[in-house]
Design a protein around this motif. Sequence first.
Motif, mmCIF file in Angstrom:
data_model
loop_
_atom_site.group_PDB
_atom_site.id
_atom_site.type_symbol
_atom_site.label_atom_id
_atom_site.label_comp_id
_atom_site.label_asym_id
_atom_site.label_seq_id
_atom_site.Cartn_x
_atom_site.Cartn_y
_atom_site.Cartn_z
ATOM 1 N N HIS A 36 0.846 -1.194 0.000
ATOM 2 C CA HIS A 36 0.000 0.000 0.000
ATOM 3 C C HIS A 36 0.881 1.245 0.000
ATOM 4 O O HIS A 36 1.970 1.249 0.582
ATOM 5 C CB HIS A 36 -0.885 0.063 1.253
ATOM 6 N N SER A 37 0.372 2.298 -0.620
ATOM 7 C CA SER A 37 1.059 3.590 -0.568
ATOM 8 C C SER A 37 0.015 4.692 -0.653
ATOM 9 O O SER A 37 -1.056 4.501 -1.242
ATOM 10 C CB SER A 37 2.059 3.731 -1.724
ATOM 11 N N SER A 38 0.311 5.834 -0.052
ATOM 12 C CA SER A 38 -0.588 6.985 -0.145
ATOM 13 C C SER A 38 0.244 8.245 -0.317
ATOM 14 O O SER A 38 1.427 8.290 0.059
ATOM 15 C CB SER A 38 -1.474 7.087 1.101
ATOM 16 N N TRP A 39 -0.397 9.270 -0.863
ATOM 17 C CA TRP A 39 0.308 10.526 -1.151
ATOM 18 C C TRP A 39 -0.696 11.663 -1.125
ATOM 19 O O TRP A 39 -1.854 11.487 -1.524
ATOM 20 C CB TRP A 39 0.975 10.442 -2.524
ATOM 21 N N GLN A 40 -0.272 12.828 -0.645
ATOM 22 C CA GLN A 40 -1.136 14.019 -0.631
ATOM 23 C C GLN A 40 -0.297 15.213 -1.026
ATOM 24 O O GLN A 40 0.831 15.399 -0.532
ATOM 25 C CB GLN A 40 -1.749 14.221 0.753
ATOM 26 N N ARG A 41 -0.867 16.024 -1.911
ATOM 27 C CA ARG A 41 -0.138 17.206 -2.374
ATOM 28 C C ARG A 41 0.006 18.229 -1.242
ATOM 29 O O ARG A 41 -0.951 18.501 -0.517
ATOM 30 C CB ARG A 41 -0.867 17.846 -3.559
ATOM 31 N N ASN A 42 1.194 18.760 -1.130
ATOM 32 C CA ASN A 42 1.458 19.799 -0.126
ATOM 33 C C ASN A 42 1.035 21.130 -0.692
ATOM 34 O O ASN A 42 1.637 21.648 -1.624
ATOM 35 C CB ASN A 42 2.948 19.803 0.233
ATOM 36 N N THR A 43 -0.016 21.700 -0.129
ATOM 37 C CA THR A 43 -0.549 22.968 -0.639
ATOM 38 C C THR A 43 -0.076 24.167 0.179
ATOM 39 O O THR A 43 -0.517 25.295 -0.060
ATOM 40 C CB THR A 43 -2.089 22.932 -0.634
ATOM 41 N N ALA A 44 0.801 23.924 1.137
ATOM 42 C CA ALA A 44 1.281 25.032 1.995
ATOM 43 C C ALA A 44 2.191 25.950 1.208
ATOM 44 O O ALA A 44 2.890 25.539 0.291
ATOM 45 C CB ALA A 44 2.012 24.456 3.193
#
Length: 298
Positions: free
Chosen positions: A290-298
Amino acid sequence: MNAQTLPDIAAQALNQALPLDWVGMCGIALPILFNGQRIAAKADAGVSLDDGEARGIHMSRLYLALEMLEDISLTPTLMRQVLQRFLDSHEGLSSNGYLRIHANLLLKRPALVSPLAGWKSYPIEVYARLEREVFHVELKFDVSYSSTCPCSAALARQLIQQQFVADFANQPLAHADVLAWLGTTQGIVATPHSQRSSAQFRVEFAPQLSSFPLVELIDVVESALGTAVQTAVKRADEQAFALANGQNLMFCEDAARRLTQALAQIPAIGAFEVKVIHAESLHAHDAVAHSSWQRNTA
């Protein structure tokens, strides 16, 4: 009996008042337009029941609102419009609307070398919700591919080396003899194991997305893996597939990392999860990553 005298059980008083998170229908047969195709789909449609004093919702209103999906290409904007109609038709009852669509997208994919082509089916699911005027949409899809075990490949190479030593020990090496040996089962005494594998994705998009870039996502995924399963093939295609597998040895961990790096480069994606399943041919169980990723919007 006219419509005014028909009994309305839903209007009767409740013994116990209680709001409900989700009320609706699942598995509604529905034709949709997606990627230029009219495809058979199943829809799950529902709303929250915020008014605990109300007996229930108006399911027929949800059903009729789904007609909007029949003749217009499925986009995030269209799904939001359908959800808004859900809520407009349940004013005073509901503040949240939900719509999930399941289907199989057919794409015609070319063979690796020959001019042949064939159809592949990709399971997809689109899920949208409108909760207190905040819209969220995500896409799920699966891609099948072949995976060849790096450990098995190394063990096979070792056995071939041992066989080479046994067959040519204390003999002068002639090019023609070695070439002939390489083309026999006597020489290639072992082959690595491979298996049909699956990558499953859940992708969240940026709020301003105007369409679902599903074909782009599938192309990126299959390119990153290098061993997408084939449709119609000739022997030249089968040989090219064998070469692709030999050049793309991967554990499930390798596949998950490749896919994470590839999808993270797509600007329309806000976050995603990937699950990689290698249906082992050596073991009676699967290897999974499994892998997950979220864009850094900071």
